[in-house]
Motif scaffolding. Sequence first.
Motif, PDB file in Angstrom:
ATOM      1  N   VAL A  75       0.852  -1.173  -0.139  1.00 37.66           N
ATOM      2  CA  VAL A  75       0.487  -0.187  -0.198  1.00 37.66           C
ATOM      3  C   VAL A  75       0.715   1.601   0.479  1.00 37.66           C
ATOM      4  O   VAL A  75       2.018   1.379   1.096  1.00 37.66           O
ATOM      5  CB  VAL A  75      -1.187   0.444   1.232  1.00 37.66           C
ATOM      6  CG1 VAL A  75      -2.145  -1.029   0.949  1.00 37.66           C
ATOM      7  CG2 VAL A  75      -0.329   0.058   3.118  1.00 37.66           C
ATOM      8  N   PRO A  76       0.683   2.537  -1.305  1.00 38.81           N
ATOM      9  CA  PRO A  76      -0.478   2.885  -1.637  1.00 38.81           C
ATOM     10  C   PRO A  76      -0.493   2.351  -2.925  1.00 38.81           C
ATOM     11  O   PRO A  76      -1.420   2.861  -4.074  1.00 38.81           O
ATOM     12  CB  PRO A  76      -1.414   4.112  -1.267  1.00 38.81           C
ATOM     13  CG  PRO A  76       0.169   4.260  -0.893  1.00 38.81           C
ATOM     14  CD  PRO A  76       1.155   3.485  -0.744  1.00 38.81           C
ATOM     15  N   HIS A  77       0.688   1.528  -3.566  1.00 36.25           N
ATOM     16  CA  HIS A  77       0.869   1.667  -4.615  1.00 36.25           C
ATOM     17  C   HIS A  77       0.237   0.286  -5.650  1.00 36.25           C
ATOM     18  O   HIS A  77       1.107  -0.180  -6.311  1.00 36.25           O
ATOM     19  CB  HIS A  77       2.405   1.313  -4.996  1.00 36.25           C
ATOM     20  CG  HIS A  77       3.132   2.617  -4.255  1.00 36.25           C
ATOM     21  ND1 HIS A  77       2.637   3.938  -3.877  1.00 36.25           N
ATOM     22  CD2 HIS A  77       3.871   2.508  -3.117  1.00 36.25           C
ATOM     23  CE1 HIS A  77       4.015   4.272  -3.320  1.00 36.25           C
ATOM     24  NE2 HIS A  77       4.762   4.268  -2.880  1.00 36.25           N
ATOM     25  N   LYS A  78      -0.207  -0.805  -5.187  1.00 38.37           N
ATOM     26  CA  LYS A  78      -0.347  -1.992  -6.336  1.00 38.37           C
ATOM     27  C   LYS A  78      -1.243  -1.769  -7.063  1.00 38.37           C
ATOM     28  O   LYS A  78      -1.342  -2.592  -8.157  1.00 38.37           O
ATOM     29  CB  LYS A  78      -1.272  -2.557  -4.702  1.00 38.37           C
ATOM     30  CG  LYS A  78      -0.440  -3.807  -3.712  1.00 38.37           C
ATOM     31  CD  LYS A  78      -1.577  -4.502  -2.813  1.00 38.37           C
ATOM     32  CE  LYS A  78      -0.308  -4.979  -1.665  1.00 38.37           C
ATOM     33  NZ  LYS A  78      -0.958  -5.631  -0.443  1.00 38.37           N
ATOM     34  N   ARG A  79      -1.858  -0.982  -7.474  1.00 41.72           N
ATOM     35  CA  ARG A  79      -2.964  -0.585  -8.604  1.00 41.72           C
ATOM     36  C   ARG A  79      -2.321   0.357  -9.408  1.00 41.72           C
ATOM     37  O   ARG A  79      -2.576   0.507 -10.400  1.00 41.72           O
ATOM     38  CB  ARG A  79      -4.248  -0.010  -8.409  1.00 41.72           C
ATOM     39  CG  ARG A  79      -5.513  -1.450  -6.973  1.00 41.72           C
ATOM     40  CD  ARG A  79      -6.763  -0.840  -6.975  1.00 41.72           C
ATOM     41  NE  ARG A  79      -7.214  -1.389  -8.278  1.00 41.72           N
ATOM     42  CZ  ARG A  79      -8.742  -1.112  -8.854  1.00 41.72           C
ATOM     43  NH1 ARG A  79      -9.482  -0.682  -7.729  1.00 41.72           N
ATOM     44  NH2 ARG A  79      -9.141  -1.274  -9.971  1.00 41.72           N
ATOM     45  N   SER A  80      -1.703   1.376  -8.656  1.00 40.97           N
ATOM     46  CA  SER A  80      -0.985   2.162  -9.900  1.00 40.97           C
ATOM     47  C   SER A  80      -0.055   1.659  -9.962  1.00 40.97           C
ATOM     48  O   SER A  80       0.426   2.272 -11.086  1.00 40.97           O
ATOM     49  CB  SER A  80      -0.731   3.426  -8.365  1.00 40.97           C
ATOM     50  OG  SER A  80       0.935   3.255  -7.871  1.00 40.97           O
ATOM     51  N   VAL A  81       0.779   0.874  -9.671  1.00 40.79           N
ATOM     52  CA  VAL A  81       1.599   0.148 -10.539  1.00 40.79           C
ATOM     53  C   VAL A  81       1.873  -0.646 -11.858  1.00 40.79           C
ATOM     54  O   VAL A  81       2.496  -0.879 -12.727  1.00 40.79           O
ATOM     55  CB  VAL A  81       3.163  -0.137  -9.335  1.00 40.79           C
ATOM     56  CG1 VAL A  81       3.324   0.379  -8.898  1.00 40.79           C
ATOM     57  CG2 VAL A  81       2.203  -2.131  -9.345  1.00 40.79           C
ATOM     58  N   VAL A  82       0.459  -1.150 -12.107  1.00 46.31           N
ATOM     59  CA  VAL A  82       0.024  -1.781 -13.160  1.00 46.31           C
ATOM     60  C   VAL A  82       0.138  -1.061 -14.608  1.00 46.31           C
ATOM     61  O   VAL A  82       0.933  -1.651 -15.375  1.00 46.31           O
ATOM     62  CB  VAL A  82      -1.874  -2.565 -12.882  1.00 46.31           C
ATOM     63  CG1 VAL A  82      -2.408  -2.511 -14.645  1.00 46.31           C
ATOM     64  CG2 VAL A  82      -2.051  -2.803 -12.053  1.00 46.31           C
ATOM     65  N   GLU A  83       0.507  -0.105 -14.346  1.00 52.66           N
ATOM     66  CA  GLU A  83       0.556   1.340 -15.876  1.00 52.66           C
ATOM     67  C   GLU A  83       2.311   1.123 -16.121  1.00 52.66           C
ATOM     68  O   GLU A  83       2.133   1.633 -17.849  1.00 52.66           O
ATOM     69  CB  GLU A  83      -0.109   2.404 -15.851  1.00 52.66           C
ATOM     70  CG  GLU A  83       0.288   3.042 -14.947  1.00 52.66           C
ATOM     71  CD  GLU A  83      -0.058   4.113 -14.683  1.00 52.66           C
ATOM     72  OE1 GLU A  83      -0.371   5.405 -15.433  1.00 52.66           O
ATOM     73  OE2 GLU A  83      -2.085   4.488 -14.364  1.00 52.66           O
ATOM     74  N   ALA A  84       2.457   0.974 -15.014  1.00 47.71           N
ATOM     75  CA  ALA A  84       4.066   0.388 -15.291  1.00 47.71           C
ATOM     76  C   ALA A  84       4.708  -0.565 -16.104  1.00 47.71           C
ATOM     77  O   ALA A  84       6.088  -0.501 -16.959  1.00 47.71           O
ATOM     78  CB  ALA A  84       4.962   0.631 -13.951  1.00 47.71           C
ATOM     79  N   CYS A  85       4.247  -1.611 -16.099  1.00 48.02           N
ATOM     80  CA  CYS A  85       4.727  -2.622 -16.050  1.00 48.02           C
ATOM     81  C   CYS A  85       3.795  -3.276 -17.729  1.00 48.02           C
ATOM     82  O   CYS A  85       3.110  -2.169 -18.442  1.00 48.02           O
ATOM     83  CB  CYS A  85       3.610  -4.049 -15.717  1.00 48.02           C
ATOM     84  SG  CYS A  85       4.003  -3.719 -13.646  1.00 48.02           S
ATOM     85  N   ASP A  86       5.151  -3.920 -18.711  1.00 51.11           N
ATOM     86  CA  ASP A  86       5.118  -4.306 -19.636  1.00 51.11           C
ATOM     87  C   ASP A  86       4.203  -5.329 -20.058  1.00 51.11           C
ATOM     88  O   ASP A  86       3.284  -5.381 -21.103  1.00 51.11           O
ATOM     89  CB  ASP A  86       6.897  -4.729 -20.122  1.00 51.11           C
ATOM     90  CG  ASP A  86       7.479  -3.426 -20.460  1.00 51.11           C
ATOM     91  OD1 ASP A  86       6.835  -2.204 -20.759  1.00 51.11           O
ATOM     92  OD2 ASP A  86       8.024  -3.785 -19.822  1.00 51.11           O
ATOM     93  N   VAL A  87       3.666  -6.480 -18.994  1.00 53.25           N
ATOM     94  CA  VAL A  87       3.521  -7.398 -19.102  1.00 53.25           C
ATOM     95  C   VAL A  87       2.601  -7.446 -17.883  1.00 53.25           C
ATOM     96  O   VAL A  87       2.627  -8.020 -16.973  1.00 53.25           O
ATOM     97  CB  VAL A  87       3.976  -9.130 -19.474  1.00 53.25           C
ATOM     98  CG1 VAL A  87       3.388 -10.186 -19.746  1.00 53.25           C
ATOM     99  CG2 VAL A  87       4.657  -8.906 -20.528  1.00 53.25           C
ATOM    100  N   LEU A  88       1.265  -8.397 -17.753  1.00 55.31           N
ATOM    101  CA  LEU A  88       0.651  -8.545 -16.419  1.00 55.31           C
ATOM    102  C   LEU A  88       0.021  -9.881 -16.536  1.00 55.31           C
ATOM    103  O   LEU A  88      -0.200 -10.506 -17.831  1.00 55.31           O
ATOM    104  CB  LEU A  88      -0.687  -8.200 -16.005  1.00 55.31           C
ATOM    105  CG  LEU A  88      -0.766  -6.526 -16.009  1.00 55.31           C
ATOM    106  CD1 LEU A  88      -1.871  -5.544 -16.053  1.00 55.31           C
ATOM    107  CD2 LEU A  88       0.344  -6.373 -14.947  1.00 55.31           C
ATOM    108  N   THR A  89       0.486 -11.026 -15.999  1.00 55.10           N
ATOM    109  CA  THR A  89       0.084 -12.039 -15.610  1.00 55.10           C
ATOM    110  C   THR A  89      -1.459 -12.315 -15.465  1.00 55.10           C
ATOM    111  O   THR A  89      -2.299 -11.488 -15.185  1.00 55.10           O
ATOM    112  CB  THR A  89       0.486 -12.472 -14.201  1.00 55.10           C
ATOM    113  OG1 THR A  89       0.172 -12.277 -13.268  1.00 55.10           O
ATOM    114  CG2 THR A  89       2.046 -12.974 -14.275  1.00 55.10           C
ATOM    115  N   ALA A  90      -1.646 -13.400 -15.829  1.00 58.61           N
ATOM    116  CA  ALA A  90      -3.901 -13.941 -15.571  1.00 58.61           C
ATOM    117  C   ALA A  90      -4.179 -13.184 -14.508  1.00 58.61           C
ATOM    118  O   ALA A  90      -4.925 -13.221 -14.102  1.00 58.61           O
ATOM    119  CB  ALA A  90      -3.472 -15.037 -16.072  1.00 58.61           C
TER     120      ALA A  90
END
Length: 297
Positions: A75-90
Amino acid sequence: MTFEASTAWPTASTRIVVLLGWPARHSLSPELHNAAFRADGLDLVYLAVPTPPQAVHDVVAALGAVEAVGANVTVPHKRSVVEACDVLTAEAQLVGAVNTLHWTEDGLIGDNTDARGLGEALTADLSPAPGERWVLFGTGGAARAAAVALGRLAGAVTVVGRRQAAAEEIAELAARTGASDVEVVLTEQGERLSAAVAAARTVLNATPLGMGGEALPAPLMELRPGQVAYDLVYDPAETPFLAAARARGASGHHGLGMLVGQAAVSYERWTGRSAPRATMLAAATAALVARQQPERP
């Protein structure tokens, strides 16, 4: 990436794994991961990196530039870092949040190990039956992972939150992953909330409340014998929620089992090795016990 146990450590060749959070200094993750790295002879070091929300994307970019192996995200970054990723796992896509980063040849992979870690801990601690009733308090990233875990256990889940839309989103996620029944109750709906608590076997706190000594909404503090208070907070080990439950004859569990479970899955992603879970649990337990000791004058 391996080294002999007798070798001085860390060295100039040691690579880093970090925890990104705000705050982050309270975490036991450095103790348990560094114990695991040492046990497996890996030339890695785990550090807590307090990261304010406005800096998280810059910090993630900097970690990639210095060839970090990976990171945990709290917290509080678990949702905001999504856009920094190149690939998201299922799993990360399902939960809608990221708690594990891994820099690879394919770019930055975002994963979520929380639901798997919590499901493992709940099964070990409670042996829940399908259809068992749960009250899930919270609507943030931890609550999303908890909803997935409870759905996979085929629980009947009442989601409690302050905002209707946010609570409905968590309930829908539980339903989508296998919950036998879902409903939403707002914290302000005192009578409905009391009834939901009375009908449940387990009340699960998926908020940070308790880390600073805060109590939960009053109906959640009124468990009875035969019920279970399950707190994802692990430090302090005895939150007001757990203390109130035990004082009224209910049982209580803190979040150390989930911490170790999710950490083990992260470790396996970063290293490609089976995690030394016993070592991780022992290190985390020892560190938590040490923190509960009164400071010497």
